[in-house]
Motif scaffolding. Sequence first.
Motif, PDB file in Angstrom:
ATOM      1  N   VAL A 123       0.836  -1.201   0.000  1.00  0.00           N
ATOM      2  CA  VAL A 123       0.000   0.000   0.000  1.00  0.00           C
ATOM      3  C   VAL A 123       0.872   1.253   0.000  1.00  0.00           C
ATOM      4  O   VAL A 123       0.574   2.224  -0.712  1.00  0.00           O
ATOM      5  N   LYS A 124       1.951   1.239   0.790  1.00  0.00           N
ATOM      6  CA  LYS A 124       2.859   2.386   0.772  1.00  0.00           C
ATOM      7  C   LYS A 124       3.450   2.574  -0.620  1.00  0.00           C
ATOM      8  O   LYS A 124       3.542   3.703  -1.123  1.00  0.00           O
ATOM      9  N   TYR A 125       3.849   1.484  -1.243  1.00  0.00           N
ATOM     10  CA  TYR A 125       4.363   1.541  -2.613  1.00  0.00           C
ATOM     11  C   TYR A 125       3.295   2.067  -3.569  1.00  0.00           C
ATOM     12  O   TYR A 125       3.562   2.943  -4.403  1.00  0.00           O
ATOM     13  N   SER A 126       2.078   1.557  -3.441  1.00  0.00           N
ATOM     14  CA  SER A 126       0.994   1.935  -4.353  1.00  0.00           C
ATOM     15  C   SER A 126       0.630   3.410  -4.247  1.00  0.00           C
ATOM     16  O   SER A 126       0.138   4.007  -5.201  1.00  0.00           O
ATOM     17  N   THR A 127       0.847   4.006  -3.065  1.00  0.00           N
ATOM     18  CA  THR A 127       0.455   5.392  -2.829  1.00  0.00           C
ATOM     19  C   THR A 127       1.644   6.350  -2.853  1.00  0.00           C
ATOM     20  O   THR A 127       1.518   7.513  -2.456  1.00  0.00           O
ATOM     21  N   THR A 128       2.786   5.869  -3.316  1.00  0.00           N
ATOM     22  CA  THR A 128       3.949   6.733  -3.524  1.00  0.00           C
ATOM     23  C   THR A 128       3.899   7.267  -4.954  1.00  0.00           C
ATOM     24  O   THR A 128       3.763   6.480  -5.897  1.00  0.00           O
ATOM     25  N   PRO A 129       4.002   8.587  -5.163  1.00  0.00           N
ATOM     26  CA  PRO A 129       3.869   9.144  -6.516  1.00  0.00           C
ATOM     27  C   PRO A 129       4.871   8.558  -7.497  1.00  0.00           C
ATOM     28  O   PRO A 129       6.066   8.427  -7.195  1.00  0.00           O
ATOM     29  N   ALA A 130       4.379   8.195  -8.661  1.00  0.00           N
ATOM     30  CA  ALA A 130       5.241   7.712  -9.738  1.00  0.00           C
ATOM     31  C   ALA A 130       6.074   8.862 -10.292  1.00  0.00           C
ATOM     32  O   ALA A 130       5.633  10.020 -10.301  1.00  0.00           O
ATOM     33  N   ILE A 131       7.257   8.542 -10.756  1.00  0.00           N
ATOM     34  CA  ILE A 131       8.103   9.551 -11.388  1.00  0.00           C
ATOM     35  C   ILE A 131       7.353  10.151 -12.574  1.00  0.00           C
ATOM     36  O   ILE A 131       6.712   9.446 -13.357  1.00  0.00           O
TER      37      ILE A 131
ATOM     38  N   GLY B 230       2.766  13.918  -8.808  1.00  0.00           N
ATOM     39  CA  GLY B 230       2.132  13.629  -7.532  1.00  0.00           C
ATOM     40  C   GLY B 230       0.707  13.128  -7.612  1.00  0.00           C
ATOM     41  O   GLY B 230       0.044  12.997  -6.576  1.00  0.00           O
ATOM     42  N   LYS B 231       0.218  12.806  -8.803  1.00  0.00           N
ATOM     43  CA  LYS B 231      -1.192  12.445  -8.937  1.00  0.00           C
ATOM     44  C   LYS B 231      -1.446  10.951  -9.079  1.00  0.00           C
ATOM     45  O   LYS B 231      -2.614  10.519  -9.051  1.00  0.00           O
ATOM     46  N   TYR B 232      -0.384  10.145  -9.212  1.00  0.00           N
ATOM     47  CA  TYR B 232      -0.610   8.722  -9.475  1.00  0.00           C
ATOM     48  C   TYR B 232       0.477   7.888  -8.828  1.00  0.00           C
ATOM     49  O   TYR B 232       1.650   8.263  -8.805  1.00  0.00           O
ATOM     50  N   GLY B 233       0.049   6.734  -8.288  1.00  0.00           N
ATOM     51  CA  GLY B 233       0.984   5.787  -7.699  1.00  0.00           C
ATOM     52  C   GLY B 233       1.073   4.538  -8.556  1.00  0.00           C
ATOM     53  O   GLY B 233       1.499   4.572  -9.700  1.00  0.00           O
ATOM     54  N   ALA B 234       0.668   3.399  -8.005  1.00  0.00           N
ATOM     55  CA  ALA B 234       0.646   2.138  -8.741  1.00  0.00           C
ATOM     56  C   ALA B 234      -0.803   1.698  -8.904  1.00  0.00           C
ATOM     57  O   ALA B 234      -1.366   1.046  -8.020  1.00  0.00           O
ATOM     58  N   GLN B 235      -1.422   2.117 -10.022  1.00  0.00           N
ATOM     59  CA  GLN B 235      -2.826   1.832 -10.325  1.00  0.00           C
ATOM     60  C   GLN B 235      -3.765   2.463  -9.287  1.00  0.00           C
ATOM     61  O   GLN B 235      -4.875   1.987  -9.056  1.00  0.00           O
ATOM     62  N   VAL B 236      -3.317   3.538  -8.669  1.00  0.00           N
ATOM     63  CA  VAL B 236      -4.082   4.282  -7.667  1.00  0.00           C
ATOM     64  C   VAL B 236      -3.833   5.773  -7.892  1.00  0.00           C
ATOM     65  O   VAL B 236      -2.694   6.188  -8.124  1.00  0.00           O
TER      66      VAL B 236
ATOM     67  N   PRO C 109      -8.272  20.184  -2.844  1.00  0.00           N
ATOM     68  CA  PRO C 109      -7.487  20.981  -1.895  1.00  0.00           C
ATOM     69  C   PRO C 109      -8.020  20.979  -0.472  1.00  0.00           C
ATOM     70  O   PRO C 109      -7.271  21.269   0.467  1.00  0.00           O
ATOM     71  N   ASP C 110      -9.295  20.658  -0.298  1.00  0.00           N
ATOM     72  CA  ASP C 110      -9.887  20.682   1.037  1.00  0.00           C
ATOM     73  C   ASP C 110      -9.836  19.337   1.737  1.00  0.00           C
ATOM     74  O   ASP C 110     -10.378  19.180   2.834  1.00  0.00           O
ATOM     75  N   LEU C 111      -9.194  18.372   1.101  1.00  0.00           N
ATOM     76  CA  LEU C 111      -9.026  17.055   1.710  1.00  0.00           C
ATOM     77  C   LEU C 111      -7.550  16.829   2.019  1.00  0.00           C
ATOM     78  O   LEU C 111      -6.670  17.399   1.368  1.00  0.00           O
ATOM     79  N   PRO C 112      -7.245  15.993   2.997  1.00  0.00           N
ATOM     80  CA  PRO C 112      -5.847  15.772   3.381  1.00  0.00           C
ATOM     81  C   PRO C 112      -5.005  15.231   2.221  1.00  0.00           C
ATOM     82  O   PRO C 112      -5.518  14.555   1.318  1.00  0.00           O
ATOM     83  N   ALA C 113      -3.718  15.509   2.278  1.00  0.00           N
ATOM     84  CA  ALA C 113      -2.809  15.057   1.229  1.00  0.00           C
ATOM     85  C   ALA C 113      -2.639  13.546   1.220  1.00  0.00           C
ATOM     86  O   ALA C 113      -2.201  12.976   0.217  1.00  0.00           O
ATOM     87  N   ASP C 114      -2.968  12.878   2.327  1.00  0.00           N
ATOM     88  CA  ASP C 114      -2.807  11.415   2.367  1.00  0.00           C
ATOM     89  C   ASP C 114      -3.959  10.680   1.697  1.00  0.00           C
ATOM     90  O   ASP C 114      -3.939   9.449   1.581  1.00  0.00           O
ATOM     91  N   VAL C 115      -4.968  11.392   1.235  1.00  0.00           N
ATOM     92  CA  VAL C 115      -6.116  10.772   0.564  1.00  0.00           C
ATOM     93  C   VAL C 115      -5.670  10.182  -0.781  1.00  0.00           C
ATOM     94  O   VAL C 115      -4.870  10.772  -1.511  1.00  0.00           O
ATOM     95  N   TYR C 116      -6.175   9.006  -1.094  1.00  0.00           N
ATOM     96  CA  TYR C 116      -5.975   8.418  -2.416  1.00  0.00           C
ATOM     97  C   TYR C 116      -7.282   7.761  -2.845  1.00  0.00           C
ATOM     98  O   TYR C 116      -8.198   7.574  -2.039  1.00  0.00           O
ATOM     99  N   PHE C 117      -7.376   7.431  -4.129  1.00  0.00           N
ATOM    100  CA  PHE C 117      -8.667   6.937  -4.606  1.00  0.00           C
ATOM    101  C   PHE C 117      -8.520   6.066  -5.842  1.00  0.00           C
ATOM    102  O   PHE C 117      -7.561   6.178  -6.604  1.00  0.00           O
ATOM    103  N   PHE C 118      -9.493   5.158  -5.979  1.00  0.00           N
ATOM    104  CA  PHE C 118      -9.650   4.359  -7.189  1.00  0.00           C
ATOM    105  C   PHE C 118     -10.651   5.125  -8.053  1.00  0.00           C
ATOM    106  O   PHE C 118     -11.703   5.534  -7.561  1.00  0.00           O
TER     107      PHE C 118
END
Length: 444
Positions: free
Chosen positions: A365-373, A377-383, A393-402
């Motif tokens: 999950v940490k890997y999946s939510t780490t920004p891809a090069i 900063g908008k995409y990790g690993a299929q997330v 902007p009004d939600l925390p930076a740790d938020v991620y979504f499918f």
Amino acid sequence: MKLVIRTLKVLGITLALILVIIGFILYPLLRGATGYSAKMLCSGVFVEGLSQQQVEQMELSSFPFNQVESNVDFQTMQVKSTIFKLVSQSARYEEGIGATLYPNGYNEIKGRIPLPVHVRDTIHWPMGSVVADTLAEGINAAGLNEYIRQHFTATSRAVVVIKDGQLIAEHYAEGIDKHTPLLGWSMTKTITAALTGILVKDGLLDIDQPAIISHWSEDDRSLITLNNLLQMSSGLKWNEDYSKTSLTDVSRMLYLESDMYRFASSVKSEVSPDSVWRYSSGTTNIISGMLRLCFDEYQDYYQFPRKRLFNKLGMQHSLIETDAVGNFVGSSYGYCSARDWARLGMLYLNNGVWQGEQILPEWWVKYSTTPAIQSDGKYGAQVWLNASQRHMPDLPADVYFFNGYRGQRVTVMPSMNMVVVCLNSSAERIDFNSYLKGMLQYVQ
């Protein structure tokens, strides 16, 4: 007279060439329109349980789909779609398997045998369907449900809210309930990523090794790793535009190709890996094909999602449809009930642990939510990520979504210990930033 005849011949040849060119361009577009119509109708009617009219109003009301004539055969559970009486395609539903589009005609897929689904209607959430009547302190259930009701539009299909592991609110459109499998479109990519993580945990895949694709071994694609594919940074040439006037790579793959893995993996490299971030459904279907290569028997591949993910999480009303040769369409065709989509979100929220069992690698999950090069900063690993807070902007930076086409979204909020599922038939006028911000006022 000879000049007139010569002129007529030239005009005739010119007209014939124009017709050939138009036909060359138009025929694939017509095929795409009938493929989309047949597939969406077959899944909508037989998987989601909607009427033909509902599916046509929701998915097929715009040109060119509104020119397609479709016949739904409830006895054979097939749909045939024809446009201008020139081009047709057919899709077929099978119980427990879903709908399959057959661009080149029906062929039996041997070994596509679904595992039985465990009925858990008497078991408590999250493994079963029984939801507790009492809520934790700090939750304004009445206010939250009223807020959801007020913001539930004509294109809303389902909303489910999870807080601290508890289902605290849900709302459904008419004809849809907690058991209805609903299309997640590109949220399916996260299912594919989770399945990949399971095989990584099993030691069958390594994200840092080159992709196991034999026809890439002697060209630039041999440098592409599984990590590059998961992060949409492979450098492969791909057009993801969902155009109605031209047949792009993604449309051709989904509605004209029998073997989506073969088509997607046939594209060439355009730039070196990690140099460009480019969203690509083809990339995810390449991963799906790689998953298949991990199994000696097709039946084991086909039963893998149910055995190792869906049954583990209590996802009773979930399936992934395949292409015409049996590859899971891991980019797009995942159907899960709103509660089941919530369970997938909870798996990620809980760091890949479910009921005490580490389903995904501890680091996944940490890997999946780490920004891809190069993803800004908008995409990790299929997330998708909110790391930049540019879109929410009004939600925390740790938020991620499918995230899926037409407004499908599972939002995971780690700092709030929440998962919010929103399923829709249109993404128009959906401001997830404002919607989710407003929801949080009822949850402390």
